[in-house]
Scaffold this active site. Structure first.
Site, PDB file in Angstrom:
ATOM      1  N   GLY A  65       7.657  -0.575  13.671  1.00 23.60           N
ATOM      2  CA  GLY A  65       6.356  -0.083  13.183  1.00 23.60           C
ATOM      3  C   GLY A  65       5.349  -1.198  13.094  1.00 23.60           C
ATOM      4  N   ASN A  66       4.242  -0.931  12.414  1.00 24.75           N
ATOM      5  CA  ASN A  66       3.216  -1.958  12.214  1.00 24.75           C
ATOM      6  C   ASN A  66       2.568  -1.784  10.852  1.00 24.75           C
ATOM      7  OD1 ASN A  66       0.722  -0.254  12.488  1.00 24.75           O
ATOM      8  ND2 ASN A  66       1.675   0.161  14.476  1.00 24.75           N
ATOM      9  N   ARG A  67       1.616  -2.633  10.544  1.00 19.31           N
ATOM     10  CA  ARG A  67       1.080  -2.708   9.174  1.00 19.31           C
ATOM     11  C   ARG A  67      -0.123  -1.802   8.926  1.00 19.31           C
ATOM     12  NH1 ARG A  67       3.448  -7.096   6.882  1.00 19.31           N
ATOM     13  NH2 ARG A  67       4.275  -8.643   8.338  1.00 19.31           N
TER      14      ARG A  67
END
Ligand code: PMT
Length: 408
Positions: A208-210
């Site tokens: 995933g990412n932030r």
């Protein structure tokens, strides 16, 4: 600079307790707030609470301190009046110019922008009388935020819930910054993607990412406030649905692609603020991947995800559809942004620097808007709604009708 003077009108609905949070947000960000609760509102939240949170006595009576002419002065001196919650009764009085208490007097004497945040049961909101009152107020220039959908008083659910205080606050801050809110996106359908995709490895893990979704949600809320019909494709966000926006929830990049392409088929503009994973694991393990003593883990093989922005830019679902992309860059920000604009083929690219406490998850952002026509607009660090408005300014500046656009 003097602190902006805000009048917070509170009418008599159970959502009055949520106005306390709105008041807090105003005072903590340096606004001077005069609370004007109606007599009915005081049944829900007492004068002491308003006084303690605003740092000044609540103004409740037309007949108190008459020598100061409060029924005229409070409205005249305000930079912004916001009524939250605005009940069906209050909207009716405001639409018809009644002035039988301090708040309704204030609404008649205010010459500043006025924002109403309605809250009531669905039947009351949908009643033609209320709808006509809302239309009257909007026609006269007031901003009436669409109520949210969700749990109402008691066991009922539906449209009529007070919009989230953070959303009302963001709308007010925009009004104070811009002077007013125009309905310059009325009649347009816009699609916004927000949040970060998650690419599953096994039932418990993902890549995933932030992204929190805040920038995309700010785009959706501001577009709705400017009159657009908005479809928000939200990937893995924990934010409340912006009022008056259709929200489609997705998880992976492939799901986001399906949802965006579907919504884009009828859209005048598409804004890709979502952080989409460029790659996904080639294989999904149906059971949790176990660690085995003495055995090195197998490398994760990745495959490319489709580039949705490039795809919708190359193959516009409607003639003249406007496509806006974002570029999240950590270094050589502008040079990388310009190269990305050429590669993706969109009309506008919003280049923002990320990392080191920048952009991801923050309430503020700064960016450079690069146009395919060579234009370059720098937006200084500020609330994400301010950047969102700057993006919609560019969208609104282009004619909604593609025929008009090619003629220009
Ligand atoms: O959500 P917040 O916490 O508020 O943070 C906001 C943000 C930093 C996520 C946002 O401002 C932002 O920069 N969004 C784009 C993030 C991103 O994916 O950037 P990129 O440079 O990797 O991608 C460029 C563009 O292509 C983006 O519009 C992206 O949506 C799109 N893309 C990317 C990959 C892919 N496979 N398909 C795409 O359509």
């Amino acid at each position: 600079m003097t602190a902006p003077r805000v009048v917070l009108g509170v009418s008599g609905g159970i959502a009055a307790y949520k106005a306390c949070e709105l008041l807090r947000r105003f005072t903590e960000s340096g606004h001077q707030v005069q609370v004007v609760p109606t007599a009915a509102a005081l049944h829900f939240v007492g004068e002491a609470t308003w006084a303690a949170l605003s740092g000044r006595p609540a103004a409740t009576e037309t007949w108190e301190r008459v020598h100061e002419v409060p029924h005229v002065r409070i409205g005249q001196q305000a930079d912004l009046v916001v009524v939250a919650p605005a009940t069906a009764d209050l909207l009716a009085k405001a639409a018809h110019g009644l002035a039988d208490d301090l708040l309704t007097n204030t609404l008649l004497t205010a010459r500043c922008p006025v924002v109403f945040a309605p809250a009531m049961h669905t039947e009351m909101w949908e009643h033609p009388a209320t709808q006509e009152n809302v239309a009257t107020l909007r026609r006269r220039g007031a901003i009436v935020i669409e109520p949210a959908v969700g749990r109402l008083t008691g066991v009922d659910t539906g449209k009529g819930r007070l919009p989230d205080p953070a959303e009302i606050f963001a709308a007010c801050r925009r009004v104070l910054a811009r002077g007013s809110l125009t309905q310059d996106l009325a009649g347009r359908h816009v699609v916004v993607s927000a949040g970060g995709t998650r690419e599953p490895l096994d039932p418990v893990r993902f890549l995933g990412n932030r992204s929190s979704g805040k920038q995309g949600y700010a785009l959706a809320a501001t577009a709705a406030a400017r009159g657009a019909r908005v479809t928000l494709v939200a990937a893995n966000t924990a934010l409340p649905d912006p009022a008056g926006v259709d929200v489609v929830r997705v998880g992976t990049a492939l799901q986001l692609r399906d949802a965006v392409l579907k919504a884009a088929a009828e859209a005048d503009a598409v804004v890709m603020a979502a952080a989409v994973a460029d790659f996904r694991p080639a294989e999904y393990a149906t059971g949790k991947i176990k660690k085995v003593d003495g055995v090195e883990p197998a490398p994760i093989v990745l495959v490319r995800n489709p580039d949705i922005l490039a795809e919708i830019s190359a193959d516009r679902a409607r003639p003249g559809q406007l496509v806006v992309g974002f570029a999240a860059e950590t270094d050589d920000v502008l040079a990388n942004g310009r190269a990305k604009l050429a590669r993706k083929g969109c009309d506008l690219l919003v280049v923002n620097e990320v990392g080191d406490g920048k952009a991801f998850g923050q309430d503020t952002n700064s960016a450079v808007l690069l146009g395919a026509d060579g234009s370059e607009v720098h937006i200084a660090d500020g609330p994400k709604e301010v950047l969102a408005d700057a993006i919609w300014d560019q969208v609104a500046a282009r004619p909604a009708d593609p025929a008009d656009r090619s003629a220009g």
